[in-house]
Design an enzyme around this catalytic site. Structure first.
Site, mmCIF file in Angstrom:
data_model
loop_
_atom_site.group_PDB
_atom_site.id
_atom_site.type_symbol
_atom_site.label_atom_id
_atom_site.label_comp_id
_atom_site.label_asym_id
_atom_site.label_seq_id
_atom_site.Cartn_x
_atom_site.Cartn_y
_atom_site.Cartn_z
ATOM 1 N N CYS A 98 0.784 -1.038 -0.126
ATOM 2 C CA CYS A 98 -0.160 0.291 0.015
ATOM 3 C C CYS A 98 0.975 1.245 0.009
ATOM 4 C CB CYS A 98 -0.890 0.162 1.149
ATOM 5 S SG CYS A 98 -2.128 -1.225 1.486
ATOM 6 N N ARG A 113 2.119 1.238 -5.641
ATOM 7 C CA ARG A 113 2.260 0.551 -4.544
ATOM 8 C C ARG A 113 0.773 -0.474 -4.426
ATOM 9 N NH1 ARG A 113 6.820 1.501 -1.267
ATOM 10 N NH2 ARG A 113 5.804 0.189 0.540
ATOM 11 N N TRP A 150 -3.871 -1.943 -1.997
ATOM 12 C CA TRP A 150 -3.666 -3.091 -2.491
ATOM 13 C C TRP A 150 -4.225 -4.244 -1.728
ATOM 14 C CZ3 TRP A 150 -1.368 -8.044 -2.553
ATOM 15 C CH2 TRP A 150 -1.379 -8.772 -3.852
ATOM 16 N N ASN A 210 -0.280 0.053 6.296
ATOM 17 C CA ASN A 210 0.483 -0.580 5.292
ATOM 18 C C ASN A 210 1.039 -1.976 6.009
ATOM 19 O OD1 ASN A 210 1.865 -2.051 3.127
ATOM 20 N ND2 ASN A 210 3.494 -0.483 3.173
ATOM 21 N N GLY A 211 0.881 -3.156 5.637
ATOM 22 C CA GLY A 211 1.171 -4.344 6.299
ATOM 23 C C GLY A 211 0.114 -5.482 6.653
ATOM 24 N N GLU A 235 13.118 -11.391 -20.594
ATOM 25 C CA GLU A 235 12.685 -10.083 -20.278
ATOM 26 C C GLU A 235 11.584 -9.646 -21.089
ATOM 27 O OE1 GLU A 235 12.307 -8.333 -17.894
ATOM 28 O OE2 GLU A 235 11.940 -6.471 -18.459
ATOM 29 N N LYS A 237 7.571 -8.846 -20.248
ATOM 30 C CA LYS A 237 7.071 -7.533 -20.504
ATOM 31 C C LYS A 237 5.613 -7.677 -21.478
ATOM 32 C CE LYS A 237 8.611 -5.453 -18.577
ATOM 33 N NZ LYS A 237 9.807 -5.632 -17.645
ATOM 34 N N GLU A 281 2.905 -9.287 -19.022
ATOM 35 C CA GLU A 281 2.396 -8.367 -17.953
ATOM 36 C C GLU A 281 1.695 -7.164 -18.474
ATOM 37 O OE1 GLU A 281 5.203 -7.049 -15.050
ATOM 38 O OE2 GLU A 281 6.814 -6.610 -16.557
ATOM 39 N N HIS A 311 15.038 -29.264 -27.874
ATOM 40 C CA HIS A 311 14.768 -29.925 -26.743
ATOM 41 C C HIS A 311 13.067 -29.989 -26.471
ATOM 42 C CE1 HIS A 311 18.974 -31.069 -26.618
ATOM 43 N NE2 HIS A 311 19.349 -29.668 -26.587
ATOM 44 N N LYS A 354 3.339 -2.322 -8.164
ATOM 45 C CA LYS A 354 4.707 -2.169 -8.150
ATOM 46 C C LYS A 354 5.742 -2.907 -7.282
ATOM 47 C CE LYS A 354 8.164 0.140 -10.444
ATOM 48 N NZ LYS A 354 8.653 -0.440 -11.741
HETATM 49 C C1 F6R Z 1 8.371 -6.745 -14.085
HETATM 50 C C2 F6R Z 1 8.744 -6.090 -12.554
HETATM 51 C C3 F6R Z 1 8.728 -7.071 -11.635
HETATM 52 C C4 F6R Z 1 9.871 -6.527 -10.812
HETATM 53 C C5 F6R Z 1 10.150 -7.344 -9.533
HETATM 54 C C6 F6R Z 1 11.038 -7.037 -8.477
HETATM 55 O O1 F6R Z 1 8.145 -5.566 -15.093
HETATM 56 O O2 F6R Z 1 8.561 -4.917 -12.752
HETATM 57 O O3 F6R Z 1 9.169 -8.456 -12.083
HETATM 58 O O4 F6R Z 1 11.230 -6.556 -11.289
HETATM 59 O O5 F6R Z 1 8.790 -7.475 -8.713
HETATM 60 O O6 F6R Z 1 10.881 -5.816 -8.086
HETATM 61 P P1 F6R Z 1 12.049 -5.076 -7.433
HETATM 62 O O7 F6R Z 1 13.082 -4.742 -8.441
HETATM 63 O O8 F6R Z 1 11.342 -3.751 -6.972
HETATM 64 O O9 F6R Z 1 12.640 -5.812 -6.228
#
Ligand code: F6R
Length: 635
Positions: free
Chosen positions: A19, A47, A95, A121-122, A504, A508, A511, A527, A630
């Site tokens: 949050c 968040r 969240w 938050n928590g 990666e 992208k 998500e 394989h 995030k």
């Molecule tokens: C993907 C993404 C996540 C973060 C992961 C780690 O686009 O953003 O996979 O990379 O949750 O987050 P951090 O770097 O904040 O530890």
């Protein structure tokens, strides 16, 4: 299975909520508290974004508005029910963990008498017992959240003790689990009190105003002076003072630090989405991460790591722990660090590392990579590593974050605030920072000569301009996205450092565009995965430089031919001038010539642009994809 002697076993599973939180106090009644809170919630949406609320305090008491839904719903509600001028405010973007995203479950939560409001938050692990106790005492509950118990407990403690900071200390001692709590009370609209255990909280120091935020993004537009808070501390802010104590009321001196983020980095700046802006920020993010790393004598300088020098020399293994995109940055770094330092590097997802009893000793150097510095899986992994005696270096973007504080040393990436949920500029700056670490280690351990290190650094310094050139060519990749609106599945192939780039690219796309996507090591095709290829299957292929190791380039060309022969639509990311590739590609996206190990910094950019553009074409929310937040501050 018992743990070998000297090793500690895993601690109990801990769960934390996510949050965003803001607290503010100014000198006189005005709209400023509301404005600060709205602005902070907009910056903290990353968040969590399923409900939001704000409460303001003035001499007439508390007034609040809270709504389920995105922040725009709250903003509309505030237009319809304006909040009065006030001296203090607290706000929250949620969240959901306990209780679905409804108006009733949105924060703030008020005590039964309406005298105290809290945001949290928590997760309060003993909320059920406390709720039962309060119900027995005749308290009525209005929400399904764990948080509401804190509001009632705090109001009761306040009635008994008479001081909000004292009441907060008493209440905090009764709470189990992880929490950042902020509170305001009707009887004193000139202060906001915060408490933290495990969940993050930082103080922003203003002139005639002070701030509390779950991270510096909450107030960076208003001040760059900040204070770090430790575990089990209570902070009281007024317009002119900040007071920090432990839960017993003993004074604590908090460390001040300066936030070097550029405020403009946290606004869209003319782009339709934060993600587009952050993709365009990438040359700057890499440049800023590299800045100031070269001493006048031409040697590398990583001042932050000075304390750990002997450990860096004697480490016999490096373990990178991270999640998601940050873990892919770690995969890229493994190729470079092993090559430069001749030391084994393992890369492990933090949650797997944490619960599999890994072999970690005092000679293990753990590198934790994290943009937010608040990813709970990574926090738990570094705690576990440190319990085994390992030293931990954090490669982290957010100053004052938990991972930065709990590691032995922090090497900051200077990507600036990353707001879009999907990581872009953080990824590039993580690669740049881990490369700096690798070069530093190589020089320190004598596996590279200073002039060799210098040559790589010179190449690294050319990267921002090269990344810019890829971005300048974005139209072609956007056009491709426009044609692929209905595609059901996309595969990504790469070898060597191109393999994590492929993963990666796939992440992208999953998500952002909600499309099935997988990244494979190209050598793995035969394989199994090649069975997925049929007529028209889009396959992105990341081709290594033809000027690098011949065998790598040749092998990837063969892989392109293999999938093409089975009907794949081959979308190739290749180095400008690599004519051999064009023949087998349905379409080529050229990137500037770059040494093999540095190529991920340019090769990933078309994949980011593609995912972002395809999500936009499909009308999806690029910055806030469904089901994601995030910072993953829950395990
Ligand atoms: C993907 C993404 C996540 C973060 C992961 C780690 O686009 O953003 O996979 O990379 O949750 O987050 P951090 O770097 O904040 O530890």
């Amino acid at each position: 299975m018992g743990a070998a002697s000297g090793r500690k076993t895993a601690a109990a599973v801990t769960v934390f909520g996510m949050c965003g939180i803001i607290g503010y106090v100014g000198r006189t009644n005005s709209d400023q508290p509301l404005e600060v809170a709205c602005e902070a919630l907009a910056r903290l949406q990353y968040r969590g974004y399923d409900s939001a609320g704000i409460v303001v305090a003035n001499e007439n008491g508390l007034s609040f508005v809270k709504r389920a839904g995105k922040l725009s719903v709250l903003e509309q509600a505030l237009v319809e029910n304006p909040l009065p001028a006030a001296t203090a405010a607290i706000g929250h973007t949620r969240w959901a963990t306990h209780g679905g995203p409804t108006d009733a479950n949105a924060h703030p939560h008020l005590s039964a008498n309406g005298e105290v409001a809290v945001v949290h938050n928590g997760i309060l692990e003993n909320h059920a017992e406390l709720r039962e106790e309060l119900i027995q005492a005749g308290v009525g509950f209005r929400s399904e959240t764990d948080t509401e118990v804190a509001a009632h407990l705090l109001a009761r403690a306040l009635a008994e003790i008479g001081s909000l900071p004292e009441a907060m200390r008493a209440t905090s001692k009764r709470l189990e689990g992880a929490f950042t709590l902020l509170a305001v009370a009707a009887d004193n609209p000139h202060l906001v009190v915060g408490a933290r255990r495990t969940s993050p909280l930082v103080v922003g120091l203003g002139e005639g105003e002070n701030f509390l935020g779950s991270d510096v993004a909450a107030f960076v537009a208003r001040t760059n002076r900040a204070l770090e808070l430790g575990q089990d501390q209570v902070v009281t802010i007024t317009a002119d003072a900040v007071n920090v104590t432990d839960f017993d009321g003993n004074p604590v001196k908090a460390r001040e630090f300066t936030v070097d983020w550029d405020v403009s980095a946290a606004v869209k700046g003319g782009y339709a989405t934060f993600m587009e802006k952050e993709i365009h920020d990438q040359p700057m993010a890499v440049r800023d991460t590299l800045l100031g790393r070269l001493a006048p004598n031409g040697r590398m300088r990583l001042d932050e790591l000075r304390t750990a020098e002997s450990v860096l020399r004697s480490a016999d293994k490096i373990v990178v722990v991270a999640c998601g995109t940050a873990a892919y940055a770690g995969h890229v770094a493994k190729y470079a660090i092993e090559h430069w330092c001749r030391v084994p590097v393992e890369v492990e997802l933090a949650h797997e590392f944490r619960y599999r009893d890994p072999v970690v000793t005092e000679k293990t150097l753990v590198v934790a990579i994290s943009q937010s510095g608040e990813t709970m899986d990574t926090i738990m992994a570094i705690r576990h590593a440190r319990e085994q005696g390992a030293k931990v270096i954090a490669v982290v973007n957010t100053m004052g974050s938990t991972i930065a504080r709990e590691s032995d040393a922090a090497l900051y990436t200077h990507a600036g605030p990353e707001v879009a949920v999907a990581s872009t500029k953080a990824f590039l700056s993580q690669i740049a920072a881990t490369y700096l670490l690798g070069l530093y280690l190589a020089e320190l351990r004598g596996t590279m000569f200073p002039d060799e290190v210098r040559a790589v650094l010179d190449e690294l310094e050319l990267m921002p301009a090269k990344i810019q050139r890829v971005i300048d060519g974005e139209e072609a990749i956007r056009d491709l996205a426009g044609q692929m609106r209905d595609v059901q599945s996309v595969l990504f192939l790469g070898r060597h450092v191109g393999f994590p780039v492929a993963m990666e690219g796939a992440l992208k796309l999953k998500e952002l565009a909600y499309i099935h996507a997988e990244g494979f090591a190209a050598g793995e095709l035969k394989h199994g995965p090649i069975a997925l290829i049929d007529e028209g299957q889009p396959v992105f292929v990341v081709v290594p430089s033809p000027r690098g190791r011949d065998v790598l380039h040749e092998k990837v060309l063969s892989n392109i031919q293999e999938v093409r022969a089975r009907g794949a639509r081959t979308l190739v990311v290749a180095e400008a001038g690599d004519e051999a590739v064009a023949e087998f590609a349905s379409q080529v996206f050229w990137v500037p010539p770059t040494p093999t190990l540095l190529a991920p910094l340019v090769a990933v950019v078309p994949l980011q642009i593609f995912a972002c553009a395809l999500a936009s074409v499909k009308g999806l929310d690029v910055d806030q994809p469904r089901n994601l937040a995030k910072s993953v501050t829950v395990e």
